[in-house]
Enzyme design. Structure first.
Site, short mmCIF file in Angstrom:
data_model
loop_
_atom_site.label_atom_id
_atom_site.label_comp_id
_atom_site.label_asym_id
_atom_site.label_seq_id
_atom_site.Cartn_x
_atom_site.Cartn_y
_atom_site.Cartn_z
N GLY A 1 0.83 -1.21 0.00
CA GLY A 1 0.00 0.00 0.00
C GLY A 1 0.85 1.25 0.00
O GLY A 1 0.77 2.08 0.91
N GLY A 2 1.67 1.39 -1.05
CA GLY A 2 2.66 2.47 -1.04
C GLY A 2 2.39 3.65 -1.96
O GLY A 2 3.25 4.51 -2.11
N SER B 1 0.24 6.08 -1.53
CA SER B 1 -0.16 7.33 -0.86
C SER B 1 0.13 7.22 0.63
O SER B 1 0.54 6.16 1.13
CB SER B 1 -1.66 7.62 -1.09
OG SER B 1 -2.44 6.62 -0.47
N GLY B 2 -0.05 8.33 1.31
CA GLY B 2 -0.03 8.37 2.77
C GLY B 2 1.24 7.85 3.43
O GLY B 2 2.36 8.15 3.01
N ILE B 3 1.04 7.07 4.48
CA ILE B 3 2.15 6.60 5.31
C ILE B 3 3.08 5.67 4.51
O ILE B 3 4.30 5.77 4.61
CB ILE B 3 1.60 5.89 6.57
CG1 ILE B 3 0.89 6.93 7.46
CG2 ILE B 3 2.71 5.18 7.33
CD1 ILE B 3 0.02 6.33 8.57
N SER C 1 -2.70 0.66 14.77
CA SER C 1 -3.32 1.96 15.08
C SER C 1 -3.43 2.08 16.59
O SER C 1 -3.55 1.06 17.28
CB SER C 1 -4.73 2.02 14.47
OG SER C 1 -5.43 3.13 15.00
N TYR D 1 -12.88 -1.92 12.47
CA TYR D 1 -11.51 -1.41 12.27
C TYR D 1 -10.66 -1.66 13.51
O TYR D 1 -9.53 -2.16 13.42
CB TYR D 1 -11.59 0.09 11.94
CG TYR D 1 -10.24 0.74 11.71
CD1 TYR D 1 -9.48 0.45 10.58
CD2 TYR D 1 -9.72 1.67 12.63
CE1 TYR D 1 -8.24 1.05 10.38
CE2 TYR D 1 -8.49 2.27 12.43
CZ TYR D 1 -7.76 1.97 11.30
OH TYR D 1 -6.53 2.56 11.09
N1 LIG Z 1 -4.04 8.06 8.69
C1 LIG Z 1 -4.33 7.73 9.92
O1 LIG Z 1 -4.82 8.55 10.71
C2 LIG Z 1 -4.02 6.35 10.40
C3 LIG Z 1 -4.00 6.11 11.79
C4 LIG Z 1 -3.71 4.83 12.25
C5 LIG Z 1 -3.46 3.82 11.36
N2 LIG Z 1 -3.50 4.07 10.01
C6 LIG Z 1 -3.20 2.95 9.10
O2 LIG Z 1 -2.14 3.36 8.25
C7 LIG Z 1 -2.15 2.55 7.06
C8 LIG Z 1 -1.96 3.45 5.88
O3 LIG Z 1 -3.04 4.34 5.78
P1 LIG Z 1 -2.90 5.85 5.32
O4 LIG Z 1 -3.43 6.68 6.40
O5 LIG Z 1 -1.54 6.09 4.79
O6 LIG Z 1 -4.00 5.89 4.16
P2 LIG Z 1 -3.92 5.91 2.58
O7 LIG Z 1 -3.24 7.15 2.11
O8 LIG Z 1 -5.29 5.61 2.14
O9 LIG Z 1 -2.94 4.71 2.26
C9 LIG Z 1 -3.36 3.37 2.24
C10 LIG Z 1 -2.62 2.69 1.13
O10 LIG Z 1 -2.99 1.32 1.14
C11 LIG Z 1 -3.39 0.97 -0.16
N3 LIG Z 1 -4.32 -0.14 -0.13
C12 LIG Z 1 -5.55 -0.17 0.43
N4 LIG Z 1 -6.09 -1.36 0.21
C13 LIG Z 1 -5.19 -2.10 -0.48
C14 LIG Z 1 -5.18 -3.40 -0.98
N5 LIG Z 1 -6.21 -4.23 -0.84
N6 LIG Z 1 -4.08 -3.82 -1.66
C15 LIG Z 1 -3.03 -3.00 -1.83
N7 LIG Z 1 -2.98 -1.75 -1.38
C16 LIG Z 1 -4.06 -1.30 -0.70
C17 LIG Z 1 -4.01 2.22 -0.72
O11 LIG Z 1 -4.11 2.14 -2.11
P3 LIG Z 1 -5.38 2.82 -2.90
O12 LIG Z 1 -4.94 4.21 -3.19
O13 LIG Z 1 -5.55 1.97 -4.08
O14 LIG Z 1 -6.56 2.77 -1.95
C18 LIG Z 1 -3.00 3.25 -0.23
O15 LIG Z 1 -1.84 3.27 -1.04
C19 LIG Z 1 -3.47 1.79 7.10
O16 LIG Z 1 -3.24 0.47 7.53
C20 LIG Z 1 -4.30 2.56 8.15
O17 LIG Z 1 -5.26 1.74 8.76
C21 LIG Z 1 -3.76 5.32 9.52
#
Ligand SMILES: NC(=O)c1ccc[n+]([C@@H]2O[C@H](COP(=O)([O-])OP(=O)(O)OC[C@H]3O[C@@H](n4cnc5c(N)ncnc54)[C@H](OP(=O)(O)O)[C@@H]3O)[C@@H](O)[C@H]2O)c1
Length: 247
Positions: free
Chosen positions: A13-14, A16-18, A136, A149
């Protein structure tokens, strides 16, 4: 700056975001970095922007994970760092209003996908490798309307600890990183942008540090855990949440 030049790193999941910010951090520290995503164009564009390698895989599908493992074995023959990051929040709902498709969607990506990503990639992990699960802070907090979640992330925490014991004889370390609110696109996948912005702003007010995290906060911790500086750390959880959990 850590010298990670001989390391092969996989981040799920690289695009976007983290995950994306962490890939940038690994690349800046010299590691060969592979990012996965389910959307070919998005993942290839992201990899090209930062000089990483893209591999298309839907982490919720075991067949895709097996194919990913074969491809890494064919191209690199090993893995030194596995950052299992891909995840979604799913729909907010009370347990009394639960929908089966939301339950399955969240669990398929966050739990089943993460579990089988570790399972299928263990044969490629080098002795001394580092595995980091993106959990999380809500894994150990209880907020209404987020039961699925929260449960998916709590399950990751226990799997990570079991894996830490199962892999310790090979000096493979397994840890979880547990961010609090971190400004990424994650909420935009479940809410419209106005609602998502409102949620971030509200959260900033209740956090002791009165601010939301940024992806780089998490990226730096993940790179630290992957480095030799963390060679005595396994089975641990690192909360990065501006004091939310203790408030
Ligand atoms: N942001 C927060 O506040 C927060 C807090 C605690 C934990 N987290 C955790 O941090 C992690 C990253 O989230 P983020 O906040 O960086 O959000 P994000 O920007 O939505 O990043 C998530 C990434 O995972 C990818 N992804 C989702 N489902 C997938 C799948 N089935 N196969 C392959 N890639 C997939 C997304 O791709 P697409 O663009 O195709 O969807 C995206 O690149 C997640 O596990 C989330 O639960 C986030």
């Amino acid at each position: 700056m850590k010298n990670l030049t001989d390391k092969i790193v996989l981040i799920t999941g690289g695009n976007s975001g983290i995950g994306y910010a962490t890939a940038k951090e690994f690349l800046e520290n010299g590691a060969t970095t592979i990012i996965t995503g389910r959307r070919k164009q998005a993942i290839e564009e992201a990899a090209a922007r930062i000089g990483g390698q893209a591999m298309v895989a839907d982490q919720s599908k075991v067949a895709d994970i097996e194919h990913l493992a074969e491809e890494i074995k064919r191209q690199y023959g090993k893995l030194d760092v596995l950052f299992i990051n891909a995840g979604i929040t799913g729909e907010a709902s009370l347990i009394s209003d639960a929908q089966e498709d939301n339950f399955d969607h969240v669990m398929d990506i966050n739990l089943k996908g993460a579990y089988f990503t570790l399972s299928k990639l263990i044969p490629l992990l080098q002795d001394g490798a580092s595995v980091i699960f993106l959990s999380s802070n809500v894994a150990s907090m209880n907020k209404p309307q987020s039961s699925v979640y929260q449960a998916s992330k709590a399950a990751l925490n226990t799997i990570a600890k079991t894996a830490a014991l199962e892999l310790a004889d090979r000096k493979i370390r397994v840890n979880t990183v547990s961010p609090g609110p971190t400004r990424t696109a994650v909420l935009n996948k479940s809410y419209d942008s106005q609602t998502a912005d409102g949620i971030w702003d509200d959260l900033a007010q209740v956090l002791p540090l009165k601010k939301i995290g940024i992806p780089e906060d998490v990226a730096k911790m993940v790179v630290y855990l992957a480095s030799d500086a963390a060679s005595f750390i396994t089975g641990s959880d690192f909360v990065i949440d501006g004091g939310m959990k203790i408030s």
